[in-house]
Design an enzyme around this catalytic site. Structure first.
Site, mmCIF file in Angstrom:
data_model
loop_
_atom_site.group_PDB
_atom_site.id
_atom_site.type_symbol
_atom_site.label_atom_id
_atom_site.label_comp_id
_atom_site.label_asym_id
_atom_site.label_seq_id
_atom_site.Cartn_x
_atom_site.Cartn_y
_atom_site.Cartn_z
ATOM 1 N N LEU A 14 19.729 55.363 62.224
ATOM 2 C CA LEU A 14 19.410 56.173 61.045
ATOM 3 C C LEU A 14 18.540 57.339 61.508
ATOM 4 O O LEU A 14 17.371 57.457 61.181
ATOM 5 C CB LEU A 14 18.708 55.323 59.975
ATOM 6 C CG LEU A 14 18.658 55.888 58.562
ATOM 7 C CD1 LEU A 14 20.044 56.299 58.078
ATOM 8 C CD2 LEU A 14 18.068 54.882 57.606
ATOM 9 N N HIS A 15 19.134 58.185 62.347
ATOM 10 C CA HIS A 15 18.451 59.329 62.935
ATOM 11 C C HIS A 15 19.309 60.565 62.741
ATOM 12 O O HIS A 15 20.483 60.470 62.428
ATOM 13 C CB HIS A 15 18.226 59.107 64.431
ATOM 14 C CG HIS A 15 17.300 57.978 64.724
ATOM 15 N ND1 HIS A 15 15.948 58.067 64.563
ATOM 16 C CD2 HIS A 15 17.552 56.710 65.124
ATOM 17 C CE1 HIS A 15 15.395 56.903 64.875
ATOM 18 N NE2 HIS A 15 16.355 56.058 65.213
ATOM 19 N N ALA A 16 18.721 61.710 62.973
ATOM 20 C CA ALA A 16 19.408 62.995 62.962
ATOM 21 C C ALA A 16 20.296 63.167 61.729
ATOM 22 O O ALA A 16 19.806 63.143 60.612
ATOM 23 C CB ALA A 16 20.181 63.198 64.257
ATOM 24 N N PRO A 18 22.691 61.250 60.156
ATOM 25 C CA PRO A 18 22.702 60.222 59.102
ATOM 26 C C PRO A 18 21.417 60.213 58.271
ATOM 27 O O PRO A 18 21.466 60.043 57.050
ATOM 28 C CB PRO A 18 22.864 58.910 59.874
ATOM 29 C CG PRO A 18 23.470 59.298 61.175
ATOM 30 C CD PRO A 18 22.943 60.670 61.471
#
Length: 87
Positions: A14-16, A18
């Site tokens: 759940l990075h960048a 997303p």
């Protein structure tokens, strides 16, 4: 209070991108939204804050709990769960 448990499928967690998509949708909701890691009883963070979501350091295969309360929260939780769980 409604909640959804979601296992993050995206390779980057759940990075960048997303996280940005998740926060963008959460910010449109009229109610507060919180996100916490399911393991270890993580402290919930503001689901409308990109910095808070990124600081959770959620990786692929980890489960998060998304919570919201109020009118329309079930629909928003469904949308956010789809975003968080998408590969």
């Amino acid at each position: 209070m409604g909640e959804r448990k979601v296992t993050v499928a995206a390779e980057v967690g759940l990075h960048a991108r997303p996280a940005a998509t998740f926060v963008k949708r959460a910010q449109l909701a009229p109610m507060d939204i919180s996100v916490a890691k399911a393991s270890g009883g993580g402290t919930p963070v503001n689901g409308k804050s990109i910095l808070a979501i990124m600081a959770l350091d959620v990786r692929q295969g980890e489960t998060v709990v998304i919570s919201a309360e109020g009118d329309g929260s079930e629909e928003i939780l469904d949308e956010l769960a789809t975003i968080a769980g998408a590969p």
